[in-house]
Design an enzyme around this catalytic site. Structure first.
Site, PDB file in Angstrom:
ATOM      1  N   ARG A  87       0.381  -1.387  -0.032  1.00 43.48           N
ATOM      2  CA  ARG A  87      -0.144  -0.227   0.250  1.00 43.48           C
ATOM      3  C   ARG A  87       0.551   1.481  -0.152  1.00 43.48           C
ATOM      4  NH1 ARG A  87      -4.121  -0.608   4.660  1.00 43.48           N
ATOM      5  NH2 ARG A  87      -4.814  -1.712   3.735  1.00 43.48           N
ATOM      6  N   ARG A 156      -1.569   6.520   9.829  1.00 39.68           N
ATOM      7  CA  ARG A 156      -1.990   5.726   8.806  1.00 39.68           C
ATOM      8  C   ARG A 156      -1.353   7.231   7.677  1.00 39.68           C
ATOM      9  NH1 ARG A 156      -4.047   1.182   8.779  1.00 39.68           N
ATOM     10  NH2 ARG A 156      -3.658  -0.042   9.446  1.00 39.68           N
ATOM     11  N   LYS A 219      -3.828   1.672  14.537  1.00 35.56           N
ATOM     12  CA  LYS A 219      -3.616   2.628  14.361  1.00 35.56           C
ATOM     13  C   LYS A 219      -4.261   3.654  14.103  1.00 35.56           C
ATOM     14  CE  LYS A 219      -6.542  -0.560  11.517  1.00 35.56           C
ATOM     15  NZ  LYS A 219      -7.634  -0.986  10.185  1.00 35.56           N
ATOM     16  N   LYS A 221      -5.544   7.078  12.665  1.00 35.67           N
ATOM     17  CA  LYS A 221      -6.047   7.618  11.014  1.00 35.67           C
ATOM     18  C   LYS A 221      -5.881   9.752  10.966  1.00 35.67           C
ATOM     19  CE  LYS A 221      -7.567   2.956   9.863  1.00 35.67           C
ATOM     20  NZ  LYS A 221      -8.685   2.300   8.332  1.00 35.67           N
ATOM     21  N   CYS A 440     -15.458  -3.271  -0.371  1.00 39.30           N
ATOM     22  CA  CYS A 440     -13.987  -3.298  -0.144  1.00 39.30           C
ATOM     23  C   CYS A 440     -13.280  -4.559  -0.730  1.00 39.30           C
ATOM     24  CB  CYS A 440     -13.940  -4.189   2.313  1.00 39.30           C
ATOM     25  SG  CYS A 440     -14.149  -5.633   2.063  1.00 39.30           S
ATOM     26  N   CYS A 446      -7.987 -10.915   1.211  1.00 38.10           N
ATOM     27  CA  CYS A 446      -8.226 -10.669   2.686  1.00 38.10           C
ATOM     28  C   CYS A 446      -8.578 -11.706   3.399  1.00 38.10           C
ATOM     29  CB  CYS A 446      -9.282  -9.559   2.388  1.00 38.10           C
ATOM     30  SG  CYS A 446      -9.303  -8.601   4.020  1.00 38.10           S
ATOM     31  N   CYS A 485     -15.903  -8.242   6.139  1.00 40.94           N
ATOM     32  CA  CYS A 485     -16.358  -9.167   7.642  1.00 40.94           C
ATOM     33  C   CYS A 485     -16.307  -7.479   8.821  1.00 40.94           C
ATOM     34  CB  CYS A 485     -14.558  -9.675   8.286  1.00 40.94           C
ATOM     35  SG  CYS A 485     -13.286  -8.291   8.193  1.00 40.94           S
ATOM     36  N   CYS A 489     -13.010  -1.332   6.624  1.00 34.19           N
ATOM     37  CA  CYS A 489     -12.544  -0.822   5.673  1.00 34.19           C
ATOM     38  C   CYS A 489     -13.224  -0.466   4.631  1.00 34.19           C
ATOM     39  CB  CYS A 489     -12.363  -1.785   5.050  1.00 34.19           C
ATOM     40  SG  CYS A 489     -11.187  -2.569   6.455  1.00 34.19           S
TER      41      CYS A 489
HETATM   42  C1  HEM Z   1      -7.039  -6.642   2.413  1.00 33.14           C
HETATM   43  C2  HEM Z   1      -6.849  -6.213   3.679  1.00 33.14           C
HETATM   44  C3  HEM Z   1      -7.216  -6.155   4.601  1.00 33.14           C
HETATM   45  C4  HEM Z   1      -6.976  -5.872   5.893  1.00 33.14           C
HETATM   46  C5  HEM Z   1      -6.222  -7.724   6.600  1.00 33.14           C
HETATM   47  C6  HEM Z   1      -7.383  -4.395   6.360  1.00 33.14           C
HETATM   48  C7  HEM Z   1      -7.679  -4.548   8.199  1.00 33.14           C
HETATM   49  C8  HEM Z   1      -8.572  -3.912   9.180  1.00 33.14           C
HETATM   50  C9  HEM Z   1      -9.027  -4.632   9.738  1.00 33.14           C
HETATM   51  C10 HEM Z   1      -8.809  -5.267  10.858  1.00 33.14           C
HETATM   52  C11 HEM Z   1      -9.579  -3.168  10.602  1.00 33.14           C
HETATM   53  C12 HEM Z   1     -10.423  -2.887  12.164  1.00 33.14           C
HETATM   54  C13 HEM Z   1      -9.176  -1.894  12.784  1.00 33.14           C
HETATM   55  C14 HEM Z   1      -9.804  -1.180  14.206  1.00 33.14           C
HETATM   56  O1  HEM Z   1     -10.852  -2.053  14.496  1.00 33.14           O
HETATM   57  O2  HEM Z   1      -9.545  -1.007  14.635  1.00 33.14           O
HETATM   58  C15 HEM Z   1     -10.097  -2.257   9.117  1.00 33.14           C
HETATM   59  C16 HEM Z   1     -10.764  -1.333   9.704  1.00 33.14           C
HETATM   60  C17 HEM Z   1     -10.271  -0.279   7.975  1.00 33.14           C
HETATM   61  N1  HEM Z   1      -9.842  -0.523   6.827  1.00 33.14           N
HETATM   62 FE1  HEM Z   1      -8.626  -2.020   6.595  1.00 33.14          FE
HETATM   63  N2  HEM Z   1      -8.062  -4.199   6.316  1.00 33.14           N
HETATM   64  C18 HEM Z   1      -7.629  -4.235   4.757  1.00 33.14           C
HETATM   65  C19 HEM Z   1      -7.500  -3.468   2.983  1.00 33.14           C
HETATM   66  C20 HEM Z   1      -8.089  -1.667   3.748  1.00 33.14           C
HETATM   67  C21 HEM Z   1      -8.541  -1.157   2.324  1.00 33.14           C
HETATM   68  C22 HEM Z   1      -8.350  -1.523   1.207  1.00 33.14           C
HETATM   69  C23 HEM Z   1      -8.672  -0.144   2.516  1.00 33.14           C
HETATM   70  C24 HEM Z   1      -9.251   1.029   2.156  1.00 33.14           C
HETATM   71  C25 HEM Z   1      -7.761   2.296   1.835  1.00 33.14           C
HETATM   72  C26 HEM Z   1      -8.752  -0.182   4.501  1.00 33.14           C
HETATM   73  C27 HEM Z   1      -9.503   0.922   5.078  1.00 33.14           C
HETATM   74  C28 HEM Z   1     -10.423   0.512   6.753  1.00 33.14           C
HETATM   75  C29 HEM Z   1     -10.592   1.558   6.656  1.00 33.14           C
HETATM   76  C30 HEM Z   1     -11.680   2.533   6.751  1.00 33.14           C
HETATM   77  C31 HEM Z   1     -10.963   0.639   7.898  1.00 33.14           C
HETATM   78  C32 HEM Z   1     -12.173   1.027   9.333  1.00 33.14           C
HETATM   79  C33 HEM Z   1     -11.997   2.421   9.633  1.00 33.14           C
HETATM   80  C34 HEM Z   1     -11.540   2.543  10.429  1.00 33.14           C
HETATM   81  O3  HEM Z   1     -11.792   1.689  11.495  1.00 33.14           O
HETATM   82  O4  HEM Z   1     -11.155   3.765  11.217  1.00 33.14           O
HETATM   83  N3  HEM Z   1      -8.232  -1.271   4.534  1.00 33.14           N
HETATM   84  N4  HEM Z   1      -9.355  -2.879   8.271  1.00 33.14           N
HETATM   85  S1  SF4 Z   2     -13.597  -5.162   5.799  1.00 37.52           S
HETATM   86 FE1  SF4 Z   2     -12.461  -7.108   6.985  1.00 37.52          FE
HETATM   87  S2  SF4 Z   2     -12.853  -8.596   4.755  1.00 37.52           S
HETATM   88 FE2  SF4 Z   2     -13.264  -6.056   4.141  1.00 37.52          FE
HETATM   89  S3  SF4 Z   2     -10.444  -5.399   3.219  1.00 37.52           S
HETATM   90 FE3  SF4 Z   2     -11.181  -5.096   5.253  1.00 37.52          FE
HETATM   91  S4  SF4 Z   2     -10.514  -7.129   7.179  1.00 37.52           S
HETATM   92 FE4  SF4 Z   2     -10.602  -7.305   4.611  1.00 37.52          FE
END
Ligand code: HEM
Ligand code: SF4
Ligand code: FAD
Lengths: 568, 248
Positions: A87, A156, A219, A221, A440, A446, A485, A489
């Site tokens: 990324r 981030r 993380k 943001k 997402c 993922c 899930c 995201c």
């Molecule tokens: C593909 C593998 C990815 C994994 C394993 C992953 C993992 C996670 C996890 C574990 C969370 C929850 C965080 C928490 O509750 O503290 C999260 C939230 C989030 N991720 Fe990802 N993510 C992935 C891809 C992405 C992508 C493609 C984006 C877009 C840039 C993204 C943006 C976000 C956003 C916007 C949240 C929610 C906002 C927030 O909690 O502040 N993620 N992700």
């Molecule tokens: S919302 Fe869950 S399934 Fe979708 S990219 Fe984030 S971690 Fe993966």
């Protein structure tokens, strides 16, 4: 007067053995070096060790595998088809044509010929095999891009409104987001040593004057928003800056703290939370404010239970008043009272719009941010051809779309012709629902996905469009977001309609988020399949068409209706 | 010889048709098919009443048509799950594990790795203390890394001490097992000096010869010996049954 005692039993003040395992891992990583370099050379596996995978997140890299073929490979006694997601750090989502062409080239050579634009305004490569991570990062370096802190327990990529009406304001906000991002990323030389092959220089200095050895609990943001747009969903950021403008440009910011989407099913102590507006700061206090807020989270955040480590929980655990006063103390000044502001939408604009400088911006709709060549829509080739002649820049939006910006009137016909040639000219001639959709990545890459998102939402929308059509709602802007899930995201919990994956083909349905991200939606039905989803939406949408107040948004209406149902 | 390699009986008949020969009489004149030999890839000490084989499906193109090996395509494509085929065991007394505490070096690219899987199963079952080192090679890392997860587990558990792999089609420069042996020449020589047994299994045309050459080179270089002295050293290994080959 009673002073409230603040519980310090879960934070940085505690010994490592009292904290969660990630803390020890970070502490012992030699400032994010660990064994990454030797793991990259290990030919026995296409992956890296558990510890290296954790540490590589701080370098913007995440190990994944192709889940479509996981079972088949297990039968073949082969390890999963491991590849890496890489990324990019792209503050404010602004990218030069030269940078775009390099990203495009790297995607062709190492990234499975596809690029993902993300909800945090950046590029994501998938399918990168271990040996190709280094060449990819070196390629990015050629055009002054890096992947530092794109994942990991750190601050981030910094977001910024992609397309404000005022061009000078955009330029300033983009510049500030870059400055702030450079300011808040880790300072360790590990990145340069591992990925650029630079020698390690012996130094007695502290490598991480701000972060220390344990970085943040989780993380973090940050984003800037320029009203009336709320494209970045400022209420979902840990730290948000709402630009307050006057005749001389940006005067300062209303500061928001404590937003976050992530939740875990059957884990009531986790929940999405909208940020609080805590007050105004003048522009020159921006970096001090960010340091203060992140410092509070670094020192007080929960390092025992990772699921409770986000800043939103720190605020709820310690109390907003305490957190606010602690920030003010560190910032060396109190917050001024918040200035009035008005946010109206979290969507994007599409098609051609002339800017105040006389140049043109084209908003290109890209379904789920997936840049590739599709039948009749050569998004990847078309954008490559456009980048070759563009004199302005390209901006990634928080809704995973793209703005081709700064097109001079003389160049406009040429860009129009290229858009038409590659099937991109009418990208926005589709339902408003589709234009306001986000999914997402989810399956197949993922590792956390429980259900499809990106590969399924477009089909589901086609079926919902038929319902909208029947009810005369085809042009009604409604936001819909799907995550594979509950992590969220795609920022589902502020959407008017949201689906989060529970199991293959099964989703939780949420309804009633605010159209510009000001209100969380609520869980309406659990663990349901497509048939039931369409039944519910059909019922709600037809009632909406018949009974809504003039101008009333679907999210507002359905919230009213659900409240009524629940009261009854 | 080359002509016969490139022309199977059916090709010859097509090219030089003989009038009056019917299919029946032709078949009656052919010798019965020879049995095919496969190395056992398992140890009964670990898998009990089973016998595992590592069979590479033979497929190639000749004179514009796709051809397949008789036995291997029979096993891989035509036999149903649960069917039985006639087999017999042919012992090979010259390809055996040494005592439990003796280090072993195994070179087994492709299906040549089969007996070494059996070796490690045996050593695991016996909790043997001797170190073990495997050189494996194939075309592509992603698709052809035979028994990848088993080696990984054995490495974790210490049943396998070292594993060096060479995938000839992945990198721009073709890498084979003998290249990996040379990269590790100092270690490899040290193991030999410490009494390791050296095994080679697999392709007898090019690989076995290249590995043999590499081995002589390593002894020459690391042992500071002349070419003849190095060859003597290797001959001596073979005489002590410490250099064993099963090539085909
Ligand atoms: C593909 C593998 C990815 C994994 C394993 C992953 C993992 C996670 C996890 C574990 C969370 C929850 C965080 C928490 O509750 O503290 C999260 C939230 C989030 N991720 Fe990802 N993510 C992935 C891809 C992405 C992508 C493609 C984006 C877009 C840039 C993204 C943006 C976000 C956003 C916007 C949240 C929610 C906002 C927030 O909690 O502040 N993620 N992700
Ligand atoms: S919302 Fe869950 S399934 Fe979708 S990219 Fe984030 S971690 Fe993966
Ligand atoms: C001691 C020993 C151990 C062995 N262990 C194993 C083992 O563990 N695993 C394993 O898979 N095999 C092993 N083999 C090889 C095995 O016995 C068979 O020879 C092999 O499986 C091919 O059998 P087949 O009937 O499928 O092919 P066949 O029908 O016998 O066809 C093979 C023949 O096809 C011809 N041919 C192949 N390629 C071409 C080409 N490109 N152009 C023209 N002609 C060609 C050649 O004449 C070749 O001899 C071993 C052999 C020996 C002697």
């Amino acid at each position: 007067m009673t002073t409230r005692t603040i519980d310090r039993s879960t934070d940085l003040s505690q010994a490592l053995d009292k904290l969660g395992p990630d803390e020890t891992l970070k502490y012992n990583s030699d400032y994010l070096r660990g064994h990454i370099a030797s793991d990259l050379l290990d030919r026995i596996t296409g992956g890296v060790t558990f510890a290296s995978n954790k540490l590589m997140k701080f370098h913007g890299i995440y190990q994944q595998d192709d889940r479509d073929i996981r079972d088949e490979r297990r039968r073949q006694k082969l390890e999963p088809a491991l590849t890496f997601m890489v990324r990019v750090r792209l503050p404010g989502g602004v990218c030069t044509p030269e940078q775009w062409l390099k990203i495009d080239e790297l995607a062709q050579t190492h990234g499975g010929n596809t690029i993902r634009l993300t909800t945090r305004q950046t590029f994501q490569f998938h399918w990168i095999v271990k040996e190709d991570i280094k060449p990819t990062i070196e390629g990015l370096h050629d055009v002054l891009l890096d992947t530092i802190a794109a994942c990991g327990d750190d601050s981030r990529g910094v977001m910024a409104t992609a397309d404000p009406a005022d061009s000078d304001i955009h330029a300033e906000v983009a510049e500030l987001s870059k400055q702030l991002s450079d300011h808040v990323i880790p300072k360790t030389r590990a990145y340069h040593e591992i990925w650029y092959g630079e020698e390690r220089v012996a130094t007695s200095e502290n490598e991480e004057p701000f972060y220390g050895k344990q970085y943040l609990p989780r993380k973090f943001k940050i984003g800037f928003v320029v009203p009336p747009s709320n494209d970045i969903d400022v209420y979902t950021q840990d730290l948000g800056f709402i630009a307050v403008t006057g005749p001389n440009g940006i005067e300062g910011f209303n500061v928001t703290i404590g937003g976050g989407m992530g939740r875990t099913d059957n884990e009531p102590t986790t929940y999405p939370r909208l940020a609080d507006v805590v007050g105004f700061i003048p522009k020159d206090r921006l970096l001090a404010c960010a340091d203060a807020v992140m410092g509070v989270q670094r020192d007080y955040g929960n390092r025992v239970v990772r699921a409770r480590a986000r800043f939103k929980y720190t605020i709820d655990d310690k109390g907003l008043d305490f957190i606010k006063s602690e920030i003010e103390q560190r910032m060396g000044a109190p917050f001024e009272s918040a200035r009035p502001f008005d946010l109206t939408t979290n969507g994007d604009g599409f098609g051609w719009r002339q800017t105040d400088r006389g140049t043109w911006n084209y908003g290109l709709f890209i379904a789920n941010g997936r840049v590739s060549d599709l039948p009749g829509r050569d998004i990847m080739t078309g954008l490559r051809e456009i980048a070759k002649v563009l004199s302005g820049n390209l901006r990634l939006t928080p809704n995973q779309n793209l703005i081709i910006a700064g097109v001079t009137p003389e160049d406009k016909p040429q860009i129009e012709a290229l858009l038409a040639k590659h099937g991109l000219a009418e990208s926005d001639k589709t339902s408003s629902l589709r234009l306001n959709s986000i999914a997402c990545v989810a399956l197949p890459t993922c590792p956390l996905a429980m259900a499809e998102a990106e590969r399924y939402l477009p089909d589901l929308i086609t079926k919902i469009e038929a319902i909208l059509e029947q009810n005369g709602l085809a042009q009604e802007p409604i936001t819909i977001r799907m995550s594979g899930c509950p992590n969220g995201c795609s920022r589902p919990y502020v959407s008017e309609i949201a689906l989060t994956g529970r199991a293959p083909g099964k989703y939780n349905l949420y309804l009633g988020g605010g159209f510009h991200g000001e209100r969380l939606n609520s869980l309406y039905a659990e663990n349901i399949g497509e048939e039931r989803i369409l039944e519910i939406l059909s019922e709600k949408l037809s009632t909406y068409a018949n009974e809504r107040a003039p101008g009333e948004r679907f999210g507002d209406f359905v919230t009213r209706m659900i409240d009524r149902e629940r009261a009854a | 010889m080359k002509f016969l390699y490139e022309h199977h009986i059916v090709d010859i008949i097509r090219r030089f048709p003989v009038a009056g020969v019917e299919a029946d009489s032709l078949l009656a004149g052919l010798r019965p098919l020879q049995p095919r030999l496969y190395s056992l890839a398992s140890s009964q000490a670990l898998v009990g009443n089973e016998a595992h084989l590592t069979v590479a499906r033979v497929r190639y193109e000749l004179h514009g048509t796709a051809r397949g090996g008789v036995a291997t395509t029979q096993i891989a494509d035509r036999l149903e799950m649960g069917s039985t085929i006639p087999v017999y065991v042919q012992e090979n007394p010259h390809f055996r594990l040494p005592a439990d505490d003796v280090p072993i070096i195994m070179v087994g690219p492709g299906t040549g790795v089969a007996p070494f899987r059996a070796f490690l199963q045996e050593r695991e079952a016996r909790a043997a203390a001797g170190r073990s080192w495997l050189f494996f090679g194939e075309r592509n890392f992603r698709s052809d890394f035979l028994y990848q997860v088993e080696w990984q587990e054995w490495l974790d558990e210490g049943v396998l001490s070292r594993l060096d792999v060479a995938f000839s089609r992945d990198a721009s420069s073709k890498t084979y097992v003998q290249h990996r042996m040379r990269e590790q020449s100092r270690n490899l020589f040290a193991w030999l000096e410490e009494g390791a047994h050296f095994y080679v299994c697999g392709d007898g045309k090019a690989m076995a010869r290249d590995v043999h050459e590499a081995l002589i080179g390593i002894v020459e270089h690391e042992g500071g010996r002349s070419r003849e002295a190095a060859e003597d050293y290797i001959r001596n290994l073979a005489a002590e049954h410490r250099y064993q080959r099963d090539v085909y």
